[in-house]
Design a protein around this motif. Sequence first.
Motif, PDB file in Angstrom:
ATOM      1  N   ARG A 118      14.973  49.285  64.564  1.00 10.45           N
ATOM      2  CA  ARG A 118      16.285  49.564  65.131  1.00 10.45           C
ATOM      3  C   ARG A 118      16.313  51.032  65.550  1.00 10.45           C
ATOM      4  O   ARG A 118      15.917  51.900  64.767  1.00 10.45           O
ATOM      5  N   VAL A 119      16.769  51.295  66.765  1.00 11.58           N
ATOM      6  CA  VAL A 119      16.809  52.645  67.307  1.00 11.58           C
ATOM      7  C   VAL A 119      18.224  52.947  67.776  1.00 11.58           C
ATOM      8  O   VAL A 119      18.802  52.194  68.567  1.00 11.58           O
ATOM      9  N   ARG A 140      14.511  53.240  62.624  1.00  6.18           N
ATOM     10  CA  ARG A 140      14.346  52.625  61.314  1.00  6.18           C
ATOM     11  C   ARG A 140      13.514  51.341  61.449  1.00  6.18           C
ATOM     12  O   ARG A 140      13.744  50.543  62.363  1.00  6.18           O
ATOM     13  N   VAL A 141      12.578  51.172  60.541  1.00  6.73           N
ATOM     14  CA  VAL A 141      11.882  49.888  60.430  1.00  6.73           C
ATOM     15  C   VAL A 141      12.761  49.008  59.564  1.00  6.73           C
ATOM     16  O   VAL A 141      12.994  49.305  58.393  1.00  6.73           O
ATOM     17  N   SER A 142      13.262  47.919  60.125  1.00 11.69           N
ATOM     18  CA  SER A 142      14.281  47.122  59.437  1.00 11.69           C
ATOM     19  C   SER A 142      13.750  45.830  58.828  1.00 11.69           C
ATOM     20  O   SER A 142      14.331  45.316  57.871  1.00 11.69           O
ATOM     21  N   ALA A 161      13.637  54.862  51.098  1.00 11.68           N
ATOM     22  CA  ALA A 161      14.658  54.603  52.111  1.00 11.68           C
ATOM     23  C   ALA A 161      14.056  54.277  53.475  1.00 11.68           C
ATOM     24  O   ALA A 161      14.737  53.718  54.339  1.00 11.68           O
ATOM     25  N   ASP A 162      12.790  54.604  53.671  1.00 12.51           N
ATOM     26  CA  ASP A 162      12.148  54.358  54.962  1.00 12.51           C
ATOM     27  C   ASP A 162      11.515  52.973  55.062  1.00 12.51           C
ATOM     28  O   ASP A 162      11.106  52.558  56.152  1.00 12.51           O
ATOM     29  N   LEU A 214      19.639  49.589  69.145  1.00 12.80           N
ATOM     30  CA  LEU A 214      18.716  48.792  69.935  1.00 12.80           C
ATOM     31  C   LEU A 214      17.727  48.142  68.977  1.00 12.80           C
ATOM     32  O   LEU A 214      17.187  48.798  68.085  1.00 12.80           O
ATOM     33  N   VAL A 215      17.472  46.854  69.148  1.00 14.59           N
ATOM     34  CA  VAL A 215      16.608  46.100  68.244  1.00 14.59           C
ATOM     35  C   VAL A 215      15.334  45.706  68.985  1.00 14.59           C
ATOM     36  O   VAL A 215      15.383  45.236  70.127  1.00 14.59           O
ATOM     37  N   GLY A 216      14.204  45.928  68.338  1.00 11.98           N
ATOM     38  CA  GLY A 216      12.929  45.575  68.958  1.00 11.98           C
ATOM     39  C   GLY A 216      12.015  44.872  67.982  1.00 11.98           C
ATOM     40  O   GLY A 216      12.062  45.125  66.773  1.00 11.98           O
TER      41      GLY A 216
END
Length: 735
Positions: A604-605, A613-615, A675-676, A436-438
């Motif tokens: 992204r979840v 993840r913070v993308s 990585a975060d 899921l993208v937010g």
Amino acid sequence: MTALQQRTGSVGTPVDRVDGVAKTTGTARFSAEHTYPGLTYAAVVHATISRGRITAIDTTRAADIAGVIKVITPENAPPLKPAPRVSMLNMSSIVSGTSVNYLQDNEVHWDGQPVAVVVAETSEAAKEAAALVDVTYRTTESSVDFVTARLQAQVQKGNPLLPAGAKKGDAAAALAGAAVSVDAEYTTPPYNHNALEPHSTTAAWDGDRLTVHDATQSIGWFRTHLALRFGIPEANVRVIAPYVGGGFGGKAFVWPGTVLAALAARATGRPVRLTLTREGVYRTVGGRTPSIQRVALGATQDGKLTALIHQSVARVGRTGGMPEQITTQSRHLYAAENILLEQRAVEQDVLPTTSMRAPGESIGTFALESAIDELADVLGIDPIDLRMHNEPDRDPVDGKPFAHRMLREAYAEGARRFGWSARSPQPRSMNDGRWLVGMGVASAFHPLMLFTSNVTVRLSADGTVLVRCGFQEMGMGGATVQGQIAADALGVPFDAVRVEYGDSALPSAPMAGGSMQTASVANSILEACAKIRASLESLAKRSGAVGQAPKAVLAKAGVPHVEAAVGSDTRLGKVTGQMRMMRQVMRDRRYLRAATGAHFCEVRVDQDTGELRVSRWTSVFDVGRVINPKTAGSQLRGGIIMGIGMALAEETLFDPRTGRIMNPSLAEYHLPVHADIPAIDVSWLGDPDPTMPLGLLGLGEVGITGVAAAVANAVHHATGRRVRDLPITLDKLVP
């Protein structure tokens, strides 16, 4: 840009930090790396209760360890004067981390308070012996559970620099009558400082003269504080800190380790080095307060704010602490017709809280900017449009003009760079396979303080420039930036400028805090350089060298150098300096000065596991003129990373029964790693603030503000789940 700046081009150039080579090659010596003949090592014994009295201390086993020189307890410690009462007339008083007079009595005020110090020939012996000191206590009732104590919170007192509340109109009535409203509670946990360099002090006495190498971001005020505590003239104390491995507010105050190192050196008659363990930092150095915040917004159907209520509860220690100005940004960000801001604080038997990057605004913007997003969702309005619809022309509470404000432009540029127009407005409407993208946004805001600073600047006949000022360098590039400013002000190459800093023997400067150091020091450097230029003009006229370069003027006049000073550290100079500062504060009250910005976050979840993840990240800031794009970008990215840690991982866990910190190490207190963190796109508008020296604004703290809200708002857009309690952990997102 002045002619001098055009000629040398130092200001605005991405210059490498002047201390970079020393730090990367290992030649830089930090506070725990200075040696003295006969150097000894100290270790702290920590209390294991939150409140009570020591009834007995048995040092027998500790004293038997080979190499132990002395075990210092309340029974044999040298006398120490109590910390001064906090007063705005004595700025050094604000750096007292706690009011405890260490090892002077048997009282225990928090779990972790130092109750003894072991001094030994080696660090290993000191630590081994410290573990063998047996302390017996009589406990008394304590208050350590923040959630249950919130009802005992008292109205927080403000001061001219840090207001604690505001009222405009009748916000409660306006909220009740609003066509649309949101009213929610948000919480943030305690946070602890985790600078790369743990707090360390090397202290040495020579008669009644004390030299301290300390990891401090407040050299001058540390010096005054130590002189008061040990009852010696301020001139007899020297604090040296040319290199500090990160501070973020945790090294702005005098914590037990600094005082106890000097106390142990006096007690043993030998130099002492005291380096806190990582756990020791958690247990003796204050962190950020937890908070409980209520934000209630009322609006018309078209999104005009009619009511803004922001109320907070924070925590301080019974022996001191810094209650954060949690509602500050809510005074300034939105043109609500009615505003009510209230801050409360509860005293507890825990280590006093302290400043942490952007104190107040870091956690205050999480609540406010989350609530704004919630209101946009209820209204069906784009969250950027809602913010711009309520962007004020003047300060919403007191009507002061903004010295500089380009938040609209920051949002427009950020939306373009980030691709905001591709965002589908409905939650859970965007996905990439199983993800899921937010997308979320939030405003950044941090007010500016400008203090006075003493400096000397010398221009020599060989064309070199020496700048001397006791400011602090914690890795942000302060010495580099001040060298660039002096180079342009005097029309010399940057390589011709040398900056001496990090020593109380130099002209005094304010602490590196409040995003004020660069502007405060620059203001005085520019004034000193103007005096030098005036002297050069006078010399040129007398020697017939009008229009010639400074080197030629000095050579023709037969003068080896020209020097100018701003401020003085004499007794009279300090009185005059206090008057300078008060005049400056009064002048500054005419405007609202602040750095602002717009954060854009994509997350992204995983639909099945809740993995987050913070993308992508984009931020655009209005921070006035940027002196060095390289160091500025590093500072702003660092703030954003710290904010992402606050949003997703960081949390100090207190045992609600005992007040003991349960995760006092980097193995258990989670920080973001490479990585975060995605690539962070940072830019700034570059428009100077006309009321500031060189048009610059502080940027060390604005980067973290609004970050947690941008993440939380993106999470809601991705998942439809509104997380109001930080950190946003997996359990809050699993289906």
